[in-house]
Design a protein around this motif. Structure first.
Motif, mmCIF file in Angstrom:
data_model
loop_
_atom_site.group_PDB
_atom_site.id
_atom_site.type_symbol
_atom_site.label_atom_id
_atom_site.label_comp_id
_atom_site.label_asym_id
_atom_site.label_seq_id
_atom_site.Cartn_x
_atom_site.Cartn_y
_atom_site.Cartn_z
ATOM 1 N N ILE A 117 0.820 -1.209 0.000
ATOM 2 C CA ILE A 117 0.000 0.000 0.000
ATOM 3 C C ILE A 117 0.855 1.261 0.000
ATOM 4 O O ILE A 117 0.468 2.281 -0.555
ATOM 5 C CB ILE A 117 -1.012 -0.005 1.182
ATOM 6 N N TYR A 118 2.053 1.186 0.592
ATOM 7 C CA TYR A 118 2.932 2.363 0.637
ATOM 8 C C TYR A 118 3.259 2.825 -0.781
ATOM 9 O O TYR A 118 3.181 4.017 -1.080
ATOM 10 C CB TYR A 118 4.209 2.050 1.418
ATOM 11 N N ASP A 119 3.606 1.900 -1.658
ATOM 12 C CA ASP A 119 3.915 2.264 -3.041
ATOM 13 C C ASP A 119 2.701 2.846 -3.748
ATOM 14 O O ASP A 119 2.827 3.790 -4.537
ATOM 15 C CB ASP A 119 4.431 1.044 -3.816
ATOM 16 N N ARG A 120 1.531 2.323 -3.447
ATOM 17 C CA ARG A 120 0.311 2.874 -4.038
ATOM 18 C C ARG A 120 0.046 4.288 -3.520
ATOM 19 O O ARG A 120 -0.451 5.153 -4.244
ATOM 20 C CB ARG A 120 -0.873 1.956 -3.769
ATOM 21 N N MET A 121 0.375 4.536 -2.259
ATOM 22 C CA MET A 121 0.200 5.874 -1.683
ATOM 23 C C MET A 121 1.162 6.865 -2.333
ATOM 24 O O MET A 121 0.787 8.010 -2.607
ATOM 25 C CB MET A 121 0.411 5.818 -0.168
ATOM 26 N N VAL A 122 2.384 6.437 -2.614
ATOM 27 C CA VAL A 122 3.350 7.303 -3.297
ATOM 28 C C VAL A 122 2.847 7.628 -4.699
ATOM 29 O O VAL A 122 2.912 8.786 -5.141
ATOM 30 C CB VAL A 122 4.758 6.658 -3.330
ATOM 31 N N SER A 123 2.300 6.646 -5.396
ATOM 32 C CA SER A 123 1.721 6.892 -6.729
ATOM 33 C C SER A 123 0.581 7.888 -6.646
ATOM 34 O O SER A 123 0.457 8.787 -7.488
ATOM 35 C CB SER A 123 1.222 5.580 -7.349
ATOM 36 N N TRP A 124 -0.270 7.738 -5.620
ATOM 37 C CA TRP A 124 -1.372 8.678 -5.411
ATOM 38 C C TRP A 124 -0.837 10.094 -5.223
ATOM 39 O O TRP A 124 -1.348 11.046 -5.805
ATOM 40 C CB TRP A 124 -2.191 8.242 -4.192
ATOM 41 N N LYS B 24 -3.891 15.450 -10.447
ATOM 42 C CA LYS B 24 -5.177 15.795 -9.821
ATOM 43 C C LYS B 24 -5.556 14.652 -8.908
ATOM 44 O O LYS B 24 -6.140 13.670 -9.348
ATOM 45 C CB LYS B 24 -6.253 16.000 -10.885
ATOM 46 N N ARG B 25 -5.239 14.779 -7.656
ATOM 47 C CA ARG B 25 -5.588 13.705 -6.734
ATOM 48 C C ARG B 25 -6.748 14.125 -5.843
ATOM 49 O O ARG B 25 -6.979 15.296 -5.612
ATOM 50 C CB ARG B 25 -4.386 13.283 -5.905
ATOM 51 N N SER B 26 -7.459 13.139 -5.383
ATOM 52 C CA SER B 26 -8.586 13.380 -4.490
ATOM 53 C C SER B 26 -8.183 12.933 -3.088
ATOM 54 O O SER B 26 -7.035 12.624 -2.821
ATOM 55 C CB SER B 26 -9.811 12.624 -4.990
ATOM 56 N N VAL B 27 -9.139 12.887 -2.216
ATOM 57 C CA VAL B 27 -8.906 12.479 -0.838
ATOM 58 C C VAL B 27 -8.449 11.025 -0.811
ATOM 59 O O VAL B 27 -8.939 10.194 -1.572
ATOM 60 C CB VAL B 27 -10.198 12.646 -0.017
ATOM 61 N N LEU B 28 -7.517 10.725 0.067
ATOM 62 C CA LEU B 28 -7.044 9.354 0.243
ATOM 63 C C LEU B 28 -7.675 8.781 1.501
ATOM 64 O O LEU B 28 -7.518 9.334 2.584
ATOM 65 C CB LEU B 28 -5.517 9.335 0.370
ATOM 66 N N ILE B 29 -8.423 7.713 1.344
ATOM 67 C CA ILE B 29 -9.055 7.044 2.479
ATOM 68 C C ILE B 29 -8.472 5.645 2.574
ATOM 69 O O ILE B 29 -8.474 4.896 1.598
ATOM 70 C CB ILE B 29 -10.585 6.971 2.316
ATOM 71 N N ILE B 30 -7.953 5.311 3.741
ATOM 72 C CA ILE B 30 -7.385 3.990 3.990
ATOM 73 C C ILE B 30 -8.335 3.268 4.941
ATOM 74 O O ILE B 30 -8.615 3.759 6.028
ATOM 75 C CB ILE B 30 -5.989 4.085 4.652
ATOM 76 N N ASP C 8 -20.166 19.960 7.870
ATOM 77 C CA ASP C 8 -20.213 21.399 7.580
ATOM 78 C C ASP C 8 -19.097 21.811 6.629
ATOM 79 O O ASP C 8 -19.252 22.746 5.855
ATOM 80 C CB ASP C 8 -20.068 22.228 8.864
ATOM 81 N N CYS C 9 -17.966 21.138 6.696
ATOM 82 C CA CYS C 9 -16.782 21.551 5.938
ATOM 83 C C CYS C 9 -16.502 20.672 4.727
ATOM 84 O O CYS C 9 -15.443 20.782 4.120
ATOM 85 C CB CYS C 9 -15.560 21.541 6.853
ATOM 86 N N GLN C 10 -17.428 19.797 4.360
ATOM 87 C CA GLN C 10 -17.122 18.856 3.285
ATOM 88 C C GLN C 10 -16.844 19.528 1.943
ATOM 89 O O GLN C 10 -16.071 19.026 1.142
ATOM 90 C CB GLN C 10 -18.208 17.804 3.152
ATOM 91 N N SER C 11 -17.428 20.686 1.680
ATOM 92 C CA SER C 11 -17.148 21.362 0.414
ATOM 93 C C SER C 11 -15.933 22.285 0.519
ATOM 94 O O SER C 11 -15.444 22.776 -0.487
ATOM 95 C CB SER C 11 -18.362 22.167 -0.038
ATOM 96 N N ASP C 12 -15.422 22.496 1.736
ATOM 97 C CA ASP C 12 -14.265 23.370 1.954
ATOM 98 C C ASP C 12 -13.376 22.751 3.030
ATOM 99 O O ASP C 12 -13.385 23.185 4.179
ATOM 100 C CB ASP C 12 -14.746 24.759 2.383
ATOM 101 N N PRO C 13 -12.589 21.715 2.673
ATOM 102 C CA PRO C 13 -11.798 21.022 3.691
ATOM 103 C C PRO C 13 -10.830 21.931 4.444
ATOM 104 O O PRO C 13 -10.638 21.771 5.639
ATOM 105 C CB PRO C 13 -11.030 19.963 2.893
ATOM 106 N N MET C 14 -10.234 22.905 3.768
ATOM 107 C CA MET C 14 -9.298 23.789 4.457
ATOM 108 C C MET C 14 -10.031 24.601 5.514
ATOM 109 O O MET C 14 -9.480 24.931 6.549
ATOM 110 C CB MET C 14 -8.591 24.711 3.469
ATOM 111 N N GLY C 15 -11.304 24.882 5.272
ATOM 112 C CA GLY C 15 -12.108 25.605 6.251
ATOM 113 C C GLY C 15 -12.184 24.868 7.581
ATOM 114 O O GLY C 15 -12.249 25.488 8.637
ATOM 115 N N LEU C 16 -12.158 23.537 7.536
ATOM 116 C CA LEU C 16 -12.159 22.734 8.753
ATOM 117 C C LEU C 16 -10.995 23.134 9.641
ATOM 118 O O LEU C 16 -11.167 23.392 10.827
ATOM 119 C CB LEU C 16 -12.064 21.248 8.403
#
Length: 83
Positions: free
Chosen positions: A6-13, A18-24, A65-73
């Motif tokens: 999974i570590y190698d897959r995380m590095v690829s991510w 354009k990457r999205s959120v990483l959920i493990i 509340d912050c799902q559309s603005d993660p940095m706002g969290l």
């Protein structure tokens, strides 16, 4: 520590333009937390780890509340300085 696939897959991510959120997610005791900690330490100058398995009702509402603005969290609920 064992090197996990999974570590190698995380590095690829991380390298995706354009990457999205990483959920493990997965079974307990297989090394998810250790791998994420190692990845954060090795691949970034700093990182924030959020463990949603221990979220409270108030945190759940805060995240929704912050799902559309993660940095706002972080700007609203944490003492974080952002350049």
């Amino acid at each position: 520590m064992f090197k996990r696939k999974i570590y190698d897959r995380m590095v690829s991510w991380k390298e995706e333009e354009k990457r999205s959120v990483l959920i493990i997610e997965g079974a307990g005791g297989v090394g998810k937390t250790s791998t994420v900690e190692e990845f954060g330490k090795n691949e970034y100058g700093s990182y924030i780890r959020i463990d949603l398995s221990k979220k409270s009702r108030s945190m759940e509402g805060m995240l929704l509340d912050c799902q559309s603005d993660p940095m706002g969290l972080f700007l609203r609920y944490c003492n974080v300085f952002v350049d």
